[in-house]
Design a protein around this motif. Structure first.
Motif, PDB file in Angstrom:
ATOM      1  N   THR A  46      40.996 -31.313  28.523  1.00  0.00           N
ATOM      2  CA  THR A  46      39.512 -31.083  29.097  1.00  0.00           C
ATOM      3  C   THR A  46      39.130 -31.156  27.397  1.00  0.00           C
ATOM      4  OG1 THR A  46      39.982 -29.161  30.374  1.00  0.00           O
ATOM      5  CG2 THR A  46      38.428 -28.600  28.542  1.00  0.00           C
ATOM      6  N   TRP A  47      39.298 -30.977  26.142  1.00  0.00           N
ATOM      7  CA  TRP A  47      38.987 -31.465  25.517  1.00  0.00           C
ATOM      8  C   TRP A  47      37.944 -33.083  25.065  1.00  0.00           C
ATOM      9  CZ3 TRP A  47      41.267 -29.639  19.679  1.00  0.00           C
ATOM     10  CH2 TRP A  47      40.337 -29.994  18.719  1.00  0.00           C
ATOM     11  N   ARG A  48      39.086 -33.899  25.741  1.00  0.00           N
ATOM     12  CA  ARG A  48      38.597 -35.195  25.689  1.00  0.00           C
ATOM     13  C   ARG A  48      37.499 -35.993  26.433  1.00  0.00           C
ATOM     14  NH1 ARG A  48      44.201 -39.118  27.290  1.00  0.00           N
ATOM     15  NH2 ARG A  48      43.732 -37.666  29.056  1.00  0.00           N
ATOM     16  N   ARG A  49      37.320 -34.419  26.946  1.00  0.00           N
ATOM     17  CA  ARG A  49      36.011 -34.747  28.095  1.00  0.00           C
ATOM     18  C   ARG A  49      34.803 -34.512  26.999  1.00  0.00           C
ATOM     19  NH1 ARG A  49      35.567 -30.693  33.311  1.00  0.00           N
ATOM     20  NH2 ARG A  49      32.882 -32.401  33.045  1.00  0.00           N
ATOM     21  N   ILE A  50      35.075 -33.415  26.754  1.00  0.00           N
ATOM     22  CA  ILE A  50      33.817 -33.515  24.929  1.00  0.00           C
ATOM     23  C   ILE A  50      33.380 -34.094  23.956  1.00  0.00           C
ATOM     24  CG2 ILE A  50      33.156 -31.262  23.594  1.00  0.00           C
ATOM     25  CD1 ILE A  50      34.806 -29.861  25.853  1.00  0.00           C
ATOM     26  N   LEU A  51      34.526 -35.319  23.412  1.00  0.00           N
ATOM     27  CA  LEU A  51      34.817 -35.669  22.204  1.00  0.00           C
ATOM     28  C   LEU A  51      34.107 -36.960  22.336  1.00  0.00           C
ATOM     29  CD1 LEU A  51      38.635 -35.797  21.357  1.00  0.00           C
ATOM     30  CD2 LEU A  51      36.969 -35.172  20.533  1.00  0.00           C
ATOM     31  N   PRO A  52      33.926 -37.214  23.791  1.00  0.00           N
ATOM     32  CA  PRO A  52      32.822 -38.547  23.263  1.00  0.00           C
ATOM     33  C   PRO A  52      31.012 -38.228  22.956  1.00  0.00           C
ATOM     34  CG  PRO A  52      33.594 -39.107  25.380  1.00  0.00           C
ATOM     35  CD  PRO A  52      34.101 -37.827  24.948  1.00  0.00           C
ATOM     36  N   TYR A  53      30.881 -36.520  23.183  1.00  0.00           N
ATOM     37  CA  TYR A  53      30.061 -36.311  22.970  1.00  0.00           C
ATOM     38  C   TYR A  53      29.381 -35.193  21.027  1.00  0.00           C
ATOM     39  CZ  TYR A  53      28.821 -36.898  27.585  1.00  0.00           C
ATOM     40  OH  TYR A  53      29.212 -37.574  28.832  1.00  0.00           O
ATOM     41  N   CYS A  54      30.434 -35.653  20.750  1.00  0.00           N
ATOM     42  CA  CYS A  54      30.855 -35.437  19.733  1.00  0.00           C
ATOM     43  C   CYS A  54      30.685 -36.173  18.637  1.00  0.00           C
ATOM     44  CB  CYS A  54      32.671 -34.357  18.619  1.00  0.00           C
ATOM     45  SG  CYS A  54      32.783 -33.188  20.010  1.00  0.00           S
ATOM     46  N   GLN A  55      30.327 -36.090  17.079  1.00  0.00           N
ATOM     47  CA  GLN A  55      29.787 -36.626  16.018  1.00  0.00           C
ATOM     48  C   GLN A  55      31.201 -37.151  15.497  1.00  0.00           C
ATOM     49  OE1 GLN A  55      28.300 -33.781  13.255  1.00  0.00           O
ATOM     50  NE2 GLN A  55      27.231 -35.475  12.011  1.00  0.00           N
ATOM     51  N   LYS A  56      30.995 -38.516  15.339  1.00  0.00           N
ATOM     52  CA  LYS A  56      31.716 -39.385  14.652  1.00  0.00           C
ATOM     53  C   LYS A  56      32.438 -39.513  14.042  1.00  0.00           C
ATOM     54  CE  LYS A  56      31.138 -41.048  18.867  1.00  0.00           C
ATOM     55  NZ  LYS A  56      32.253 -40.363  20.245  1.00  0.00           N
ATOM     56  N   GLY A  57      33.978 -39.611  12.948  1.00  0.00           N
ATOM     57  CA  GLY A  57      34.246 -39.228  11.730  1.00  0.00           C
ATOM     58  C   GLY A  57      34.600 -38.870  11.451  1.00  0.00           C
ATOM     59  N   ALA A  58      34.670 -37.432  12.524  1.00  0.00           N
ATOM     60  CA  ALA A  58      34.752 -36.156  12.216  1.00  0.00           C
ATOM     61  C   ALA A  58      36.077 -35.666  10.831  1.00  0.00           C
ATOM     62  CB  ALA A  58      35.363 -34.743  13.227  1.00  0.00           C
ATOM     63  N   ASN A  59      37.096 -36.261  10.814  1.00  0.00           N
ATOM     64  CA  ASN A  59      38.208 -36.166   9.390  1.00  0.00           C
ATOM     65  C   ASN A  59      37.657 -36.318   8.346  1.00  0.00           C
ATOM     66  OD1 ASN A  59      40.243 -35.678  11.713  1.00  0.00           O
ATOM     67  ND2 ASN A  59      40.670 -37.150  12.331  1.00  0.00           N
ATOM     68  N   GLY A  60      36.429 -37.010   8.429  1.00  0.00           N
ATOM     69  CA  GLY A  60      35.952 -37.576   7.206  1.00  0.00           C
ATOM     70  C   GLY A  60      34.910 -36.530   6.759  1.00  0.00           C
ATOM     71  N   ARG A  61      34.596 -34.984   7.224  1.00  0.00           N
ATOM     72  CA  ARG A  61      33.142 -34.852   7.162  1.00  0.00           C
ATOM     73  C   ARG A  61      33.686 -33.335   6.919  1.00  0.00           C
ATOM     74  NH1 ARG A  61      31.378 -35.697  11.683  1.00  0.00           N
ATOM     75  NH2 ARG A  61      30.440 -38.339  11.123  1.00  0.00           N
ATOM     76  N   THR A  62      33.122 -32.887   5.663  1.00  0.00           N
ATOM     77  CA  THR A  62      33.072 -31.229   5.770  1.00  0.00           C
ATOM     78  C   THR A  62      32.051 -30.312   6.293  1.00  0.00           C
ATOM     79  OG1 THR A  62      31.360 -30.919   4.088  1.00  0.00           O
ATOM     80  CG2 THR A  62      33.442 -31.456   3.194  1.00  0.00           C
ATOM     81  N   TRP A  63      32.750 -28.843   6.540  1.00  0.00           N
ATOM     82  CA  TRP A  63      32.083 -28.150   7.854  1.00  0.00           C
ATOM     83  C   TRP A  63      30.204 -27.969   7.347  1.00  0.00           C
ATOM     84  CZ3 TRP A  63      29.507 -23.597   5.992  1.00  0.00           C
ATOM     85  CH2 TRP A  63      30.285 -23.372   4.163  1.00  0.00           C
ATOM     86  N   GLN A  64      30.505 -27.961   5.780  1.00  0.00           N
ATOM     87  CA  GLN A  64      28.946 -28.150   4.913  1.00  0.00           C
ATOM     88  C   GLN A  64      28.099 -28.908   5.739  1.00  0.00           C
ATOM     89  OE1 GLN A  64      31.981 -28.130   3.668  1.00  0.00           O
ATOM     90  NE2 GLN A  64      31.564 -26.066   1.229  1.00  0.00           N
ATOM     91  N   GLU A  65      28.691 -30.655   5.344  1.00  0.00           N
ATOM     92  CA  GLU A  65      28.068 -31.325   6.122  1.00  0.00           C
ATOM     93  C   GLU A  65      27.741 -32.106   7.532  1.00  0.00           C
ATOM     94  OE1 GLU A  65      29.951 -34.594   2.934  1.00  0.00           O
ATOM     95  OE2 GLU A  65      30.480 -34.499   5.287  1.00  0.00           O
ATOM     96  N   ALA A  66      28.119 -30.789   8.634  1.00  0.00           N
ATOM     97  CA  ALA A  66      28.128 -30.705   9.649  1.00  0.00           C
ATOM     98  C   ALA A  66      26.869 -29.847   9.633  1.00  0.00           C
ATOM     99  CB  ALA A  66      29.036 -30.220  10.675  1.00  0.00           C
ATOM    100  N   ALA A  67      26.873 -28.932   9.123  1.00  0.00           N
ATOM    101  CA  ALA A  67      25.946 -27.773   9.361  1.00  0.00           C
ATOM    102  C   ALA A  67      25.026 -28.681   8.903  1.00  0.00           C
ATOM    103  CB  ALA A  67      26.505 -26.522   8.680  1.00  0.00           C
ATOM    104  N   GLN A  68      24.814 -28.818   8.191  1.00  0.00           N
ATOM    105  CA  GLN A  68      24.057 -29.523   7.310  1.00  0.00           C
ATOM    106  C   GLN A  68      22.896 -31.158   8.693  1.00  0.00           C
ATOM    107  OE1 GLN A  68      24.401 -31.461   3.391  1.00  0.00           O
ATOM    108  NE2 GLN A  68      25.330 -29.521   2.928  1.00  0.00           N
ATOM    109  N   SER A  69      23.634 -31.280   9.029  1.00  0.00           N
ATOM    110  CA  SER A  69      23.328 -32.563  10.157  1.00  0.00           C
ATOM    111  C   SER A  69      22.418 -31.459  11.430  1.00  0.00           C
ATOM    112  CB  SER A  69      24.535 -33.245  10.597  1.00  0.00           C
ATOM    113  OG  SER A  69      25.533 -32.363  11.596  1.00  0.00           O
ATOM    114  N   LEU A  70      22.781 -30.310  11.460  1.00  0.00           N
ATOM    115  CA  LEU A  70      22.428 -29.331  12.052  1.00  0.00           C
ATOM    116  C   LEU A  70      20.904 -28.436  11.524  1.00  0.00           C
ATOM    117  CD1 LEU A  70      23.095 -27.846  15.103  1.00  0.00           C
ATOM    118  CD2 LEU A  70      23.977 -25.810  13.775  1.00  0.00           C
ATOM    119  N   GLN A  71      20.766 -28.882  10.263  1.00  0.00           N
ATOM    120  CA  GLN A  71      19.869 -28.081   9.627  1.00  0.00           C
ATOM    121  C   GLN A  71      18.748 -29.276  10.105  1.00  0.00           C
ATOM    122  OE1 GLN A  71      19.140 -28.878   6.530  1.00  0.00           O
ATOM    123  NE2 GLN A  71      16.981 -27.945   6.845  1.00  0.00           N
ATOM    124  N   LYS A  72      19.455 -30.417   9.370  1.00  0.00           N
ATOM    125  CA  LYS A  72      18.155 -30.955   9.248  1.00  0.00           C
ATOM    126  C   LYS A  72      17.832 -32.522  11.102  1.00  0.00           C
ATOM    127  CE  LYS A  72      20.046 -32.726   5.300  1.00  0.00           C
ATOM    128  NZ  LYS A  72      21.029 -34.523   4.376  1.00  0.00           N
TER     129      LYS A  72
END
Length: 430
Positions: free
Chosen positions: A236-262
């Motif tokens: 099921t997760w594999r169905r969702i992954l194509p819509y997730c931000q790429k490069g997740a293993n190199g991104r902090t939670w703060q950076e991901a939250a900032q992309s939502l804020q921006k």
């Protein structure tokens, strides 16, 4: 909140490893300055750091005995990664930590002081809170302070601009993500550099697919990771992954939250503080969320992830060997268990929810009120993967396994076989 790697660099009991100096407590020795309580804090982010400072200052002002709190604040990740050695070394008198399995693990190892005597007089805590503060021996070790829900966060203005509606099912969730892509948005902000953030997504897919009881037993090592129900979670997760931000293993939670804020990303599976702490005060009212969508109607929206944080007494604190120091430390815990203590904290940090039923909720934001409704309407409450399972299994097995899955989601069989092999080894030690 980052909680990775309790046993990443050393097995339990590896006392030969040197504890980083910045995590060492300011220990004055038995009997030293009994009116000063030394407290180890992992709240290094600006908002909670200030809120705790306000609360501890208020404690000192109300103390008739002239007691004060000396805080040893450490970077959140560093604190979590070294908590095991910290508690075995020279810890502060009181320290911040988590309820549930993460607390029970250290209680079982004899690294926490029993505070059952305080619980006899605590008021405003539900039976569920007491259960999450209780060790396997039936004794209480944690004073709960706040909790917060995990959900799918977004900006109201972005949804209004594009006419988006909160999805109720997985199919609607994926359809919304697909539309966001067409609208030149990253559908789902995604991150896992810290090792724990994607655990929330796994937990929700698992609980929505297989129910809370299966989640609980899987985390307890009672179910096999090669079970077809686990494979269904990853599929099921594999169905969702194509819509997730790429490069997740190199991104902090703060950076991901900032992309939502921006307004670069449309959604993010987060805890309330993770979204809230990255939004300026002027934009707090633009934060909204919806529950992670239904996958299996049998389980609906029954379960909600709502981790509980609180305070504990470190058994190896030299100061606590002195009766007067112990009295001061327990006095602080008694005060932190009051509605007033929570009110003072939440006045500066609106990204959490008070656990004491006597706390003043009249000033809650719309987001806090919605959070209370989400949690109170849940049939089951989970604590999050790395709090619901053994810390060594979480850090040495699940963090690298989920990062591997994100990097290569096509070998589910190989992934679950590897997890299962390690599960058998680790849980056999119980």
């Amino acid at each position: 909140m980052s909680r990775r790697g309790l046993l990443r660099s050393a097995a339990f009991g590896a006392g030969a490893v040197t504890l980083p100096s910045l995590l060492a407590a300011c220990d004055s020795g038995p009997g030293g300055d009994a009116k000063t309580v030394r407290l180890g804090s992992n709240s290094s982010d600006a908002v909670p750091k200030k809120a705790f400072a306000d609360a501890f200052k208020a404690y000192g002002q109300q103390s008739k005995e002239g007691r004060t709190v000396k805080v040893n604040t450490v970077d959140h990740n560093t604190f979590q990664e070294n908590i095991n050695r910290y508690l075995q070394g020279k810890p502060d008198d009181v320290f911040m930590w988590f309820a549930g399995n993460r607390m029970q693990f250290f209680a079982k190892k004899g690294l926490l002081h029993d505070i059952s005597d305080l619980w006899q007089n605590f008021q405003g805590f539900s039976p569920a809170l007491k259960a999450q503060s209780t060790g396997e021996d039936g004794k209480q070790y944690l004073t709960p302070y706040y909790y917060y829900p995990w959900a799918v966060f977004h900006r109201r203005s972005v949804f209004q601009q594009h006419g988006y509606q909160a999805p109720k099912t997985l199919d609607e969730y994926i359809a919304l993500a697909r539309q966001m892509q067409k609208d030149k948005l990253v559908p789902i902000a995604f991150c896992d550099k810290d090792g724990w953030p994607v655990m929330g997504t796994f937990d929700y897919i698992n609980m929505r697919t297989n129910g809370y009881d299966f989640h609980r037993d899987l985390m307890a090592g009672k179910e096999a990771w090669t079970d077809k129900r686990v494979k269904e979670v990853f599929d099921t997760w594999r169905r969702i992954l194509p819509y997730c931000q790429k490069g997740a293993n190199g991104r902090t939670w703060q950076e991901a939250a900032q992309s939502l804020q921006k307004k670069e990303a449309g959604m993010a599976v987060f805890g309330l503080p993770h979204a809230g702490q990255q939004f300026p005060v002027s934009e707090q009212d633009d934060i909204d969320f919806f529950p992670f969508p239904v996958i299996n109607p049998e389980h609906g929206l029954d379960a909600v992830e709502a981790p509980i944080d609180g305070f504990l007494l470190a058994k190896n604190s030299k100061n606590l060997k002195n009766a007067k120091n112990m009295e001061s430390a327990k006095d602080l815990l008694k005060w932190l268990a009051t509605p007033k203590a929570e009110d003072i904290y939440l006045a500066s940090d609106p990204n959490n929810i008070a656990v004491n039923s006597g706390a003043d909720t009249s000033k809650y934001s719309a987001l806090q009120k919605k959070s209370v409704e989400l949690i109170s309407g849940a049939k089951q409450i989970s604590q999050f993967m790395d709090r619901d399972t053994r810390p060594d299994f979480s850090s040495t097995v699940m963090i690298p396994a989920l990062q591997k899955f994100i990097g290569n989601p096509n070998d589910v069989d190989g992934l679950v076989n590897d997890i299962e092999r390690q599960r058998k080894s680790i849980f056999a030690a119980d």
